[in-house]
Design a protein around this motif. Structure first.
Motif, PDB file in Angstrom:
ATOM      1  N   HIS A 146      -7.717   5.114 -22.998  1.00 12.56           N
ATOM      2  CA  HIS A 146      -8.764   4.685 -22.074  1.00 12.56           C
ATOM      3  C   HIS A 146     -10.096   4.553 -22.817  1.00 12.56           C
ATOM      4  O   HIS A 146     -10.319   5.223 -23.824  1.00 12.56           O
ATOM      5  CB  HIS A 146      -8.897   5.702 -20.937  1.00 12.56           C
ATOM      6  N   PRO A 147     -11.014   3.702 -22.314  1.00 20.00           N
ATOM      7  CA  PRO A 147     -12.349   3.627 -22.919  1.00 20.00           C
ATOM      8  C   PRO A 147     -13.014   4.992 -22.937  1.00 20.00           C
ATOM      9  O   PRO A 147     -12.911   5.752 -21.965  1.00 20.00           O
ATOM     10  CB  PRO A 147     -13.099   2.649 -21.996  1.00 20.00           C
ATOM     11  N   PRO A 148     -13.684   5.354 -24.034  1.00 24.51           N
ATOM     12  CA  PRO A 148     -14.267   6.696 -24.146  1.00 24.51           C
ATOM     13  C   PRO A 148     -15.379   6.922 -23.135  1.00 24.51           C
ATOM     14  O   PRO A 148     -16.191   6.024 -22.873  1.00 24.51           O
ATOM     15  CB  PRO A 148     -14.816   6.720 -25.576  1.00 24.51           C
ATOM     16  N   PRO A 149     -15.435   8.110 -22.542  1.00 21.28           N
ATOM     17  CA  PRO A 149     -16.515   8.405 -21.591  1.00 21.28           C
ATOM     18  C   PRO A 149     -17.845   8.517 -22.313  1.00 21.28           C
ATOM     19  O   PRO A 149     -17.902   8.694 -23.537  1.00 21.28           O
ATOM     20  CB  PRO A 149     -16.081   9.741 -20.978  1.00 21.28           C
ATOM     21  N   LEU A 150     -18.910   8.430 -21.540  1.00 20.96           N
ATOM     22  CA  LEU A 150     -20.260   8.533 -22.088  1.00 20.96           C
ATOM     23  C   LEU A 150     -20.904   9.827 -21.602  1.00 20.96           C
ATOM     24  O   LEU A 150     -20.773  10.184 -20.432  1.00 20.96           O
ATOM     25  CB  LEU A 150     -21.119   7.343 -21.660  1.00 20.96           C
ATOM     26  N   VAL A 151     -21.596  10.506 -22.500  1.00 20.59           N
ATOM     27  CA  VAL A 151     -22.417  11.645 -22.132  1.00 20.59           C
ATOM     28  C   VAL A 151     -23.875  11.206 -22.198  1.00 20.59           C
ATOM     29  O   VAL A 151     -24.337  10.718 -23.235  1.00 20.59           O
ATOM     30  CB  VAL A 151     -22.186  12.849 -23.064  1.00 20.59           C
ATOM     31  N   VAL A 152     -24.569  11.329 -21.088  1.00 22.20           N
ATOM     32  CA  VAL A 152     -25.989  10.986 -21.019  1.00 22.20           C
ATOM     33  C   VAL A 152     -26.770  12.288 -21.111  1.00 22.20           C
ATOM     34  O   VAL A 152     -26.653  13.163 -20.246  1.00 22.20           O
ATOM     35  CB  VAL A 152     -26.322  10.245 -19.709  1.00 22.20           C
ATOM     36  N   ARG A 153     -27.574  12.410 -22.181  1.00 25.25           N
ATOM     37  CA  ARG A 153     -28.289  13.663 -22.435  1.00 25.25           C
ATOM     38  C   ARG A 153     -29.703  13.336 -22.937  1.00 25.25           C
ATOM     39  O   ARG A 153     -29.876  12.670 -23.944  1.00 25.25           O
ATOM     40  CB  ARG A 153     -27.550  14.504 -23.471  1.00 25.25           C
ATOM     41  N   ASP A 154     -30.709  13.803 -22.187  1.00 29.40           N
ATOM     42  CA  ASP A 154     -32.115  13.626 -22.588  1.00 29.40           C
ATOM     43  C   ASP A 154     -32.444  12.164 -22.883  1.00 29.40           C
ATOM     44  O   ASP A 154     -33.118  11.838 -23.867  1.00 29.40           O
ATOM     45  CB  ASP A 154     -32.430  14.487 -23.816  1.00 29.40           C
ATOM     46  N   GLY A 155     -31.951  11.258 -22.036  1.00 31.77           N
ATOM     47  CA  GLY A 155     -32.276   9.844 -22.189  1.00 31.77           C
ATOM     48  C   GLY A 155     -31.488   9.122 -23.249  1.00 31.77           C
ATOM     49  O   GLY A 155     -31.762   7.948 -23.530  1.00 31.77           O
ATOM     50  N   THR A 156     -30.517   9.776 -23.875  1.00 39.27           N
ATOM     51  CA  THR A 156     -29.662   9.124 -24.864  1.00 39.27           C
ATOM     52  C   THR A 156     -28.225   9.094 -24.367  1.00 39.27           C
ATOM     53  O   THR A 156     -27.827   9.886 -23.507  1.00 39.27           O
ATOM     54  CB  THR A 156     -29.721   9.858 -26.216  1.00 39.27           C
ATOM     55  N   VAL A 157     -27.438   8.187 -24.914  1.00 37.94           N
ATOM     56  CA  VAL A 157     -26.048   8.022 -24.499  1.00 37.94           C
ATOM     57  C   VAL A 157     -25.143   8.185 -25.717  1.00 37.94           C
ATOM     58  O   VAL A 157     -25.364   7.569 -26.760  1.00 37.94           O
ATOM     59  CB  VAL A 157     -25.819   6.642 -23.852  1.00 37.94           C
ATOM     60  N   GLN A 158     -24.122   9.024 -25.569  1.00 36.93           N
ATOM     61  CA  GLN A 158     -23.159   9.250 -26.640  1.00 36.93           C
ATOM     62  C   GLN A 158     -21.753   9.018 -26.115  1.00 36.93           C
ATOM     63  O   GLN A 158     -21.371   9.533 -25.066  1.00 36.93           O
ATOM     64  CB  GLN A 158     -23.272  10.682 -27.175  1.00 36.93           C
ATOM     65  N   ALA A 159     -20.968   8.231 -26.842  1.00 38.11           N
ATOM     66  CA  ALA A 159     -19.581   7.977 -26.467  1.00 38.11           C
ATOM     67  C   ALA A 159     -18.689   9.061 -27.056  1.00 38.11           C
ATOM     68  O   ALA A 159     -18.790   9.374 -28.246  1.00 38.11           O
ATOM     69  CB  ALA A 159     -19.135   6.609 -26.959  1.00 38.11           C
ATOM     70  N   LEU A 160     -17.813   9.642 -26.232  1.00 41.85           N
ATOM     71  CA  LEU A 160     -16.889  10.677 -26.694  1.00 41.85           C
ATOM     72  C   LEU A 160     -15.605  10.006 -27.182  1.00 41.85           C
ATOM     73  O   LEU A 160     -14.572   9.993 -26.515  1.00 41.85           O
ATOM     74  CB  LEU A 160     -16.593  11.663 -25.568  1.00 41.85           C
ATOM     75  N   VAL A 161     -15.686   9.436 -28.389  1.00 36.79           N
ATOM     76  CA  VAL A 161     -14.548   8.734 -28.974  1.00 36.79           C
ATOM     77  C   VAL A 161     -13.509   9.757 -29.421  1.00 36.79           C
ATOM     78  O   VAL A 161     -13.850  10.715 -30.130  1.00 36.79           O
ATOM     79  CB  VAL A 161     -14.996   7.873 -30.165  1.00 36.79           C
TER      80      VAL A 161
END
Length: 368
Positions: free
Chosen positions: A251-266
């Motif tokens: 599945h497409p990796p989820p995104l973590v939104v933290r302090d205005g930034t976005v990180q993909a949990l690949v």
């Protein structure tokens, strides 16, 4: 609608006007001695079958115009034949308008009934996302690509369990009722297994087993059938510890939104979708853990979101859009993404789209 059926539909709409042209040609040629009245009276009858009220009125207007023109050119005004033609045209036109309106009303009633059934089915398959579960706030969104539909092949669910908040998001390859049945099977298995299986991998295994049982393919399931009915799925868990645990099967990796930034949990070790495990020999599902502290948001979504295109064939910028709305409440956040997605595709998405957002807030945080 198939290309063949669409062609027949267009041909049916053009036929009344083609008849009007044929009558004009006959009346203005040496063959004008032929009696064309029956052809003209057929125009509103055919239009009522293939068109709506507006199209039927346009066809009637064309028939009347042709009748007046030919009567004038041939100097037939004052004859019994002309008035008989007009009377027949009037009666058939009245019947055509009445029939067209009745058909339109019946079709609208049938569509309304289908939508009510779809809404009821959606409430069973895709239940409303609770606004609060333990230490997380949540919101969800679903957009079906099929016109008039409420549900499709995308799925999501979120549950409060003794292991923490557990959620799933998935995408069934394919469309129509088979995709809905597959989605229902996976969701049913997740809802049950999530409550008693302490291992997320086992929860995912239950979803795979349910998909196999649901399949209509007999015996050992040939490879072609597997390639036509697989499901990408992601299961996540937010326990009491400041982490989020994920099992991702294609599945497409989820995104973590933290302090205005976005990180993909690949995922470190990519896994195949459900039902395609035999094509990835040597790969075994594992639970991956990532930091997830108070104020962090986890966005799960299907590929109908990130693969949505605009008229310039550009993909939907999910990360950038999520960053721009990171400070609003979860439901507002999801609605912001939905509106942005509709604007991007101009409301003409070719694939189902689903999103599920969770935010760790802790027990003391205000729920407003």
């Amino acid at each position: 609608m198939s290309v063949h059926n669409r062609g027949l539909f267009v041909l049916g709409q053009c036929l009344p006007f083609a008849i009007a042209v044929i009558v004009v040609v006959i009346e203005l040629s040496p063959a004008h001695f032929l009696y064309t009245g029956p052809f003209l009276t057929a125009i509103p009858a055919l239009a009522a079958v293939t068109m709506g009220p507006r199209g039927t009125l346009a066809a009637i207007a064309a028939a009347v115009a042709v009748s007046v023109t030919t009567a004038t050119v041939n100097g037939a005004w004052g004859t019994l034949q002309v008035y008989t033609n007009f009377l027949a045209l009037f009666l058939v036109s009245l019947a055509g308008i009445t029939a067209s309106s009745a058909v339109r009303t019946r079709r609208q009633n049938e569509l309304d009934q289908v939508r009510r059934i779809a809404e009821a089915a959606q409430g069973v398959i895709l239940r409303p996302v609770p606004a609060r579960l333990g230490e997380v706030r949540a919101a969800g969104m679903y957009l079906a690509a099929e016109e008039g539909a409420q549900i499709g092949g995308d799925l999501y669910e979120i549950l409060q369990t003794r292991f923490g908040v557990r959620m799933i998001v998935g995408d069934v390859r394919g469309k129509g009722l088979p995709a809905v049945r597959a989605a229902a099977a996976v969701l049913g298995a997740f809802r049950e297994a999530a409550q008693y299986e302490d291992d997320l991998v086992e929860v995912m295994n239950h979803c795979t087993a349910a998909l196999l049982r649901e399949s209509a393919v007999p015996g050992a399931f040939d490879r072609v059938a597997r390639l036509e009915g697989f499901v990408t799925a992601l299961v996540a868990q937010v326990p009491d510890e400041p982490v989020v645990e994920v099992v991702n099967c294609g599945h497409p990796p989820p995104l973590v939104v933290r302090d205005g930034t976005v990180q993909a949990l690949v995922p470190a070790d990519p896994l195949p979708p459900l039902w395609l495990e035999e094509f990835a020999a040597g790969c075994s599902a594992t639970v991956e853990s990532h930091p997830f502290t108070r104020g962090d948001r986890l966005l799960l979504y299907t590929d109908g979101v990130i693969e949505a295109r605009d008229r310039d064939d550009a993909f939907f910028p999910l990360s950038e859009t999520a960053t721009g709305a990171s400070s609003v409440a979860p439901q507002v956040f999801v609605e912001h993404l939905r509106q942005a997605l509709l604007r991007h595709t101009r409301g003409r998405s070719t694939d189902d789209a689903a999103m599920l957002l969770v935010e760790r807030v802790g027990e003391e945080r205000d729920e407003a």
